[in-house]
Design a protein around this motif. Structure first.
Motif, mmCIF file in Angstrom:
data_model
loop_
_atom_site.group_PDB
_atom_site.id
_atom_site.type_symbol
_atom_site.label_atom_id
_atom_site.label_comp_id
_atom_site.label_asym_id
_atom_site.label_seq_id
_atom_site.Cartn_x
_atom_site.Cartn_y
_atom_site.Cartn_z
ATOM 1 N N ASN A 60 56.128 26.011 52.392
ATOM 2 C CA ASN A 60 55.139 25.155 51.758
ATOM 3 C C ASN A 60 54.411 25.884 50.642
ATOM 4 O OD1 ASN A 60 54.026 22.433 51.942
ATOM 5 N ND2 ASN A 60 52.066 23.462 52.308
ATOM 6 N N GLN A 61 53.995 27.125 50.898
ATOM 7 C CA GLN A 61 53.374 27.950 49.871
ATOM 8 C C GLN A 61 53.902 29.376 49.999
ATOM 9 O OE1 GLN A 61 49.148 27.025 48.533
ATOM 10 N NE2 GLN A 61 48.975 26.596 50.715
ATOM 11 N N LEU A 62 54.103 30.013 48.864
ATOM 12 C CA LEU A 62 54.524 31.411 48.828
ATOM 13 C C LEU A 62 54.118 31.954 47.464
ATOM 14 C CD1 LEU A 62 56.029 33.740 50.266
ATOM 15 C CD2 LEU A 62 58.108 32.953 49.114
ATOM 16 N N PHE A 63 53.005 32.703 47.437
ATOM 17 C CA PHE A 63 52.496 33.150 46.144
ATOM 18 C C PHE A 63 51.808 34.503 46.266
ATOM 19 C CE2 PHE A 63 49.131 30.402 47.969
ATOM 20 C CZ PHE A 63 48.048 31.274 47.959
ATOM 21 N N VAL A 64 51.595 35.115 45.102
ATOM 22 C CA VAL A 64 50.855 36.360 44.996
ATOM 23 C C VAL A 64 49.702 36.137 44.022
ATOM 24 C CG1 VAL A 64 52.438 37.195 43.216
ATOM 25 C CG2 VAL A 64 50.989 38.828 44.429
ATOM 26 N N ASP A 65 48.504 36.624 44.383
ATOM 27 C CA ASP A 65 47.325 36.562 43.521
ATOM 28 C C ASP A 65 47.018 37.949 42.963
ATOM 29 O OD1 ASP A 65 46.973 33.893 43.956
ATOM 30 O OD2 ASP A 65 45.287 34.103 45.355
ATOM 31 N N TRP A 66 46.594 37.978 41.703
ATOM 32 C CA TRP A 66 46.141 39.225 41.077
ATOM 33 C C TRP A 66 44.778 38.993 40.455
ATOM 34 C CZ3 TRP A 66 45.730 40.778 35.692
ATOM 35 C CH2 TRP A 66 45.460 42.150 35.536
ATOM 36 N N THR A 67 43.799 39.848 40.779
ATOM 37 C CA THR A 67 42.429 39.706 40.291
ATOM 38 C C THR A 67 41.987 40.962 39.546
ATOM 39 O OG1 THR A 67 41.648 40.423 42.484
ATOM 40 C CG2 THR A 67 41.754 38.044 42.060
ATOM 41 N N GLY A 68 42.913 41.600 38.841
ATOM 42 C CA GLY A 68 42.613 42.841 38.132
ATOM 43 C C GLY A 68 41.741 42.677 36.912
ATOM 44 N N ILE A 69 41.566 41.457 36.414
ATOM 45 C CA ILE A 69 40.674 41.167 35.295
ATOM 46 C C ILE A 69 39.437 40.468 35.843
ATOM 47 C CG2 ILE A 69 40.425 39.953 33.100
ATOM 48 C CD1 ILE A 69 43.424 40.100 32.759
ATOM 49 N N LYS A 70 38.274 40.895 35.407
ATOM 50 C CA LYS A 70 37.014 40.360 35.918
ATOM 51 C C LYS A 70 36.949 38.848 35.722
ATOM 52 C CE LYS A 70 32.007 40.964 35.598
ATOM 53 N NZ LYS A 70 30.896 41.657 34.870
ATOM 54 N N ASN A 71 36.508 38.155 36.755
ATOM 55 C CA ASN A 71 36.312 36.702 36.736
ATOM 56 C C ASN A 71 37.605 35.927 36.491
ATOM 57 O OD1 ASN A 71 33.462 36.919 37.082
ATOM 58 N ND2 ASN A 71 33.247 37.340 34.892
ATOM 59 N N THR A 72 38.743 36.523 36.838
ATOM 60 C CA THR A 72 40.026 35.881 36.590
ATOM 61 C C THR A 72 40.934 36.038 37.801
ATOM 62 O OG1 THR A 72 39.875 36.356 34.222
ATOM 63 C CG2 THR A 72 42.049 35.803 35.077
ATOM 64 N N LYS A 73 41.635 34.961 38.132
ATOM 65 C CA LYS A 73 42.640 35.001 39.189
ATOM 66 C C LYS A 73 43.950 34.464 38.643
ATOM 67 C CE LYS A 73 42.633 31.966 42.533
ATOM 68 N NZ LYS A 73 42.200 31.230 43.744
ATOM 69 N N VAL A 74 44.996 35.273 38.776
ATOM 70 C CA VAL A 74 46.338 34.872 38.359
ATOM 71 C C VAL A 74 47.160 34.651 39.620
ATOM 72 C CG1 VAL A 74 48.392 35.510 37.051
ATOM 73 C CG2 VAL A 74 46.130 36.240 36.244
ATOM 74 N N ARG A 75 47.816 33.497 39.704
ATOM 75 C CA ARG A 75 48.617 33.166 40.890
ATOM 76 C C ARG A 75 50.047 32.824 40.451
ATOM 77 N NH1 ARG A 75 46.173 29.296 45.413
ATOM 78 N NH2 ARG A 75 45.071 31.281 45.746
ATOM 79 N N LEU A 76 51.014 33.462 41.097
ATOM 80 C CA LEU A 76 52.426 33.244 40.779
ATOM 81 C C LEU A 76 53.172 32.857 42.043
ATOM 82 C CD1 LEU A 76 54.809 33.439 38.754
ATOM 83 C CD2 LEU A 76 55.053 35.848 39.464
ATOM 84 N N GLY A 77 53.909 31.729 41.979
ATOM 85 C CA GLY A 77 54.714 31.298 43.115
ATOM 86 C C GLY A 77 54.504 29.837 43.436
ATOM 87 N N ARG A 78 54.912 29.429 44.629
ATOM 88 C CA ARG A 78 54.748 28.049 45.087
ATOM 89 C C ARG A 78 53.330 27.866 45.603
ATOM 90 N NH1 ARG A 78 59.279 25.173 48.595
ATOM 91 N NH2 ARG A 78 60.174 25.265 46.495
#
Length: 476
Positions: free
Chosen positions: A151-169
């Motif tokens: 149903n979901q399979l993702f990775v989050d990256w928060t290396g930049i302040k006030n930013t969340k990057v999400r890759l995947g389902r």
């Protein structure tokens, strides 16, 4: 005595001072345990829930014709049997806490039929926005096929302040989920594959951008294409928002070709690529802790995009407002999905459409004549109970052919619908819900002229339908 006491006091004071001075040195030398990836897993977020649902459908209408060896099914034109669906949805998953700015999530879904007296709509060939489970065609439809998947399979990256990057389902819900949502009411949710970015660097502002190249629909069908999303949300106050959005969809086929453009092979093959730009003002303005006003004003324009069919040209608005007193709220709204001269109407193929035009789901795809829905909504909260009721008067934007009307477009009232629900939040884990909806047909909608002798046109009618849902859900 005093002479003997003073030296001892000095000795004690010196010992305390040395201990105090020595403590920081000892603390500096102490090695704290390293925060490991296992710690990130242990302190993560549970994505597990179990939802048991019973759905009952009583729908006027006739069984559609199916063909075997060139002959129609002998049960065609008989009344539909009532649907009785008992299904269990199991979501099992976990998201880790951030570890060096990285977080990982995985969630599995399983939908199992416990009582299978219903048509789950799993035939992937969709004509006029409809499909049928071949061996259950005599039953009314409940779109909850049995299914197991990631149903979901993702990775989050928060290396930049006030930013969340999400890759995947991932699941995505924006604003009131009219345009982008996970259709969480159905047992199989809608999910998107790709990249999303959420930025909160500007005060009181959230900027969401996403590019998805695949969507899994509630019918469990996977569709490939390109969907670009830009949604900018400005917080006027804690409960009031101004939103601007752009949704660019480059999908040749989302499964609704005939429903969007009309019957015939050419319409089924027509490209559904479109772009939608809009602005939304929505919120609740409190006057006192007990009194408040609700308001919504929204407008959007939809056009063809990247080779999409030229008939894609329509607009949308929603206007409404109301008031709240203590635990009671009421409002009146009107929503228009306009028609392009009866050739195409405004569509929201990625939205949670179950929440709009009533819960009976007569209008998950907008008829080419468009929709003008005027409705009143009321809610009341009493302790752990939430009571809900609404009433819809659903008209077309342009007049439509009615069954038996020949070549005259003389219909404008699709029908009326009312819905009611009671939700009981037993505790932080358990929720139960009772829901009921009833749609009553207005003018008999036909797909084209001379529909008295046109079986396909007769099937275009939005017939009287009652639905009932009983839900129990446990969330970890």
């Amino acid at each position: 005595m005093n002479a003997n006491l003073h030296p001892r006091l000095r000795q004690v004071s010196a010992a305390i001072l040395l201990a105090a001075l020595g403590s920081p040195a000892m603390a500096e030398e102490e090695v704290l345990p390293e925060y490991t990836f296992m710690d990130a897993i242990k302190t993560g977020k549970n994505l597990t829930s179990f939802r048991l649902r019973y759905e009952y459908v009583d729908q006027d209408g006739l069984q559609p014709a199916t063909f075997a060896n060139g002959s129609p099914n002998p049960t065609a034109n008989q009344a539909l049997d009532n649907a009785n669906a008992m299904t269990m949805r199991s979501l099992v998953g976990w998201q880790t806490a951030p570890y060096h700015n990285w977080s990982f999530a995985a969630q599995l879904t399983n939908v199992s039929k416990l009582q299978d007296d219903f048509n789950d709509g799993t035939n992937p060939v969709r004509v006029n926005g409809a499909s049928n489970e071949s061996d259950k065609i005599n039953y009314a439809k409940v779109v909850d096929p049995d299914y197991t998947d990631v149903n979901q399979l993702f990775v989050d990256w928060t290396g930049i302040k006030n930013t969340k990057v999400r890759l995947g389902r991932q699941i995505v819900n924006l604003d009131n989920v009219r345009f982008i949502g996970d259709i969480a009411f159905r047992q199989n949710t809608q999910v998107f594959d790709g990249l999303s970015i959420l930025n909160k660097s500007i005060p009181d502002t959230e900027i969401f951008y996403a590019h998805f190249d695949r969507v899994r629909q509630i019918f469990t069908t996977h569709r490939s294409g390109d969907l670009d999303i830009l949604n900018t949300r400005y917080r006027i106050s804690p409960t009031e928002f101004l939103v601007g959005y752009a949704y660019l969809s480059d999908f040749d086929n989302l499964g609704f070709g005939n429903a969007w453009f009309g019957t015939g092979t050419a319409n089924y093959a027509a490209s559904q690529s479109n772009k939608t730009f809009g602005v939304r003002l929505d919120g609740t303005h409190p006057f006192t802790p007990n009194y408040r006003a609700h308001y919504t004003a929204e407008y959007a324009k939809q056009d063809n995009y990247r080779g999409g069919d030229s008939r894609i040209d329509a607009h949308y608005y929603k206007l409404g407002g109301g008031f709240g007193i203590d635990n009671f709220n009421m409002r009146v709204d009107q929503e228009l999905l306009s028609s392009n001269n009866n050739t195409f109407a405004f569509q929201t193929p990625f939205g949670t459409n179950h929440l709009f035009q009533g819960w009976v789901d007569k209008f998950l795809v907008t008829p080419r004549e468009g929709i003008k829905d005027t409705f009143v909504t009321a809610t009341y909260r009493y302790g752990d109970f939430l009571f809900f009721a609404d009433y819809h008067v659903i008209d077309s934007d342009n007049d439509f052919y009615t069954v038996g009307s020949g070549t005259n477009r003389n219909g404008s009232r699709y029908g009326t619908e009312w819905n009611a629900a009671v939700t009981w939040n037993i505790d932080k884990n358990w929720m139960t819900k009772f829901e009921y909806g009833k749609f009553s047909e207005g003018d008999q909608f036909g797909l084209g002229p001379n529909t008295t002798s046109n079986a396909a046109g007769t099937r275009g009618r939005f017939r009287d339908t009652e639905k009932l849902w009983l839900t129990a859900m446990y969330t970890f």
